[in-house]
Design an enzyme around this catalytic site. Structure first.
Site, PDB file in Angstrom:
ATOM      1  N   ASP A  67     -57.384  11.988 -38.474  1.00 23.76           N
ATOM      2  CA  ASP A  67     -58.450  11.447 -37.882  1.00 23.76           C
ATOM      3  C   ASP A  67     -59.699  12.598 -38.071  1.00 23.76           C
ATOM      4  O   ASP A  67     -59.407  13.657 -38.331  1.00 23.76           O
ATOM      5  CB  ASP A  67     -58.532  10.823 -36.555  1.00 23.76           C
ATOM      6  CG  ASP A  67     -57.525  11.758 -35.348  1.00 23.76           C
ATOM      7  OD1 ASP A  67     -57.401  12.868 -35.919  1.00 23.76           O
ATOM      8  OD2 ASP A  67     -57.118  11.431 -34.288  1.00 23.76           O
ATOM      9  N   GLU A 143     -57.110   3.254 -30.672  1.00 24.91           N
ATOM     10  CA  GLU A 143     -57.158   3.008 -29.068  1.00 24.91           C
ATOM     11  C   GLU A 143     -56.595   1.871 -28.579  1.00 24.91           C
ATOM     12  O   GLU A 143     -56.624   0.825 -29.342  1.00 24.91           O
ATOM     13  CB  GLU A 143     -58.682   3.037 -28.604  1.00 24.91           C
ATOM     14  CG  GLU A 143     -59.385   4.327 -29.076  1.00 24.91           C
ATOM     15  CD  GLU A 143     -59.279   5.520 -28.137  1.00 24.91           C
ATOM     16  OE1 GLU A 143     -58.239   5.566 -27.768  1.00 24.91           O
ATOM     17  OE2 GLU A 143     -60.168   6.201 -27.761  1.00 24.91           O
TER      18      GLU A 143
END
Ligand code: PGA
Length: 244
Positions: A67, A143
């Site tokens: 990421d 998330e």
């Protein structure tokens, strides 16, 4: 799932480094997924040491980071590109052209995410994915929520994650609002996952991820489905597992 328990954080780093060397040994061009954050710093130190002792060379390695923050240039001190140079790449013989990290500072992060996904699809399954877990259960920046994405995508960071990560920024306001992250599909497609966690603060989420129900509220719980995952934990992170 194969669990490895250690007395200390530094034993965990050393144990994980040994496993990494074993997992990649004999592969002509290892394709490796890399993670950032506090957790893998010790592992990367051990790998730099192993390189200096000629126990491993990264010359043929292809790396793909999990990421990157949206909006940060690769020379921004809080970018994951900068982190990787500082903690691993500058200390080993990896070739610059073999390093892949999503670019955070681009006009369209969505286009960048799609490009990165294509790159990963063309590369095929990663040989080893190094992974940890956030306090809220995220892996990469996937998330918790009602839905998880399979492919590389742009994600809005939760306030929890921004607060936790603000430790490495001058202020909370400077933590980016979003990031580009690999999706669960690519993470789960890796042939092997080398998972690490250390410290008491991770004990609850480790218990939920590895002994709790599979749920998108704890993205790390999906790792229970991976056929070849090694879980390296110090005794603090493992302290709430019923199995020990
Ligand atoms: P940490 O972050 O290693 O800094 O605890 C892990 C993560 O957010 O995945």
């Amino acid at each position: 799932m194969k669990f490895y328990f250690y007395d200390s954080a530094s034993d965990t780093d050393q144990g994980a480094a040994k496993s990494f060397i074993k997992m990649t040994n004999g592969i002509a061009t290892p394709k490796i997924g890399l993670a950032t954050g506090n957790t893998p710093v010790g592992l990367y130190q051990c790998l730099v040491q192993a390189y200096n002792q000629k126990k491993i060379s990264f010359k043929t390695f292809l790396t793909y980071n999990l990421d990157e923050y949206v909006g940060l240039t690769k020379d921004h001190p809080q970018s994951f590109a900068y982190f990787m140079n500082e903690h691993l790449f500058n200390g080993v013989d990896i070739l610059e052209g073999n390093i892949h990290i999503p670019q955070g500072n681009v006009e369209s992060p969505h286009v960048e995410a799609a490009k990165y996904e294509k790159l990963l699809e063309d590369a095929g399954a990663l040989d080893v994915q190094i992974l940890s877990i956030g306090l809220n259960g995220h892996i990469g920046f996937n998330e918790p929520g009602e839905k998880l994405h399979s492919k590389t995508h742009v994600i809005e960071l939760t306030e929890d994650t921004r607060r936790v990560n603000s430790k490495s920024f001058p202020s909370f306001e400077e933590v980016p609002l979003s990031a580009i992250t690999l999706g669960l599909g690519t993470i789960m497609k890796a042939k092997k996952i080398l998972f690490i966690a250390k410290g008491f603060e991770k004990a609850d989420i480790i218990q939920q991820a590895f002994e709790g129900p599979l749920t998108t509220d704890v993205p790390g719980s999906l790792l229970q489905l991976h056929p070849n995952i090694e879980v390296h934990l110090d005794k603090e992170a493992a302290s709430k597992l019923a199995r020990i």
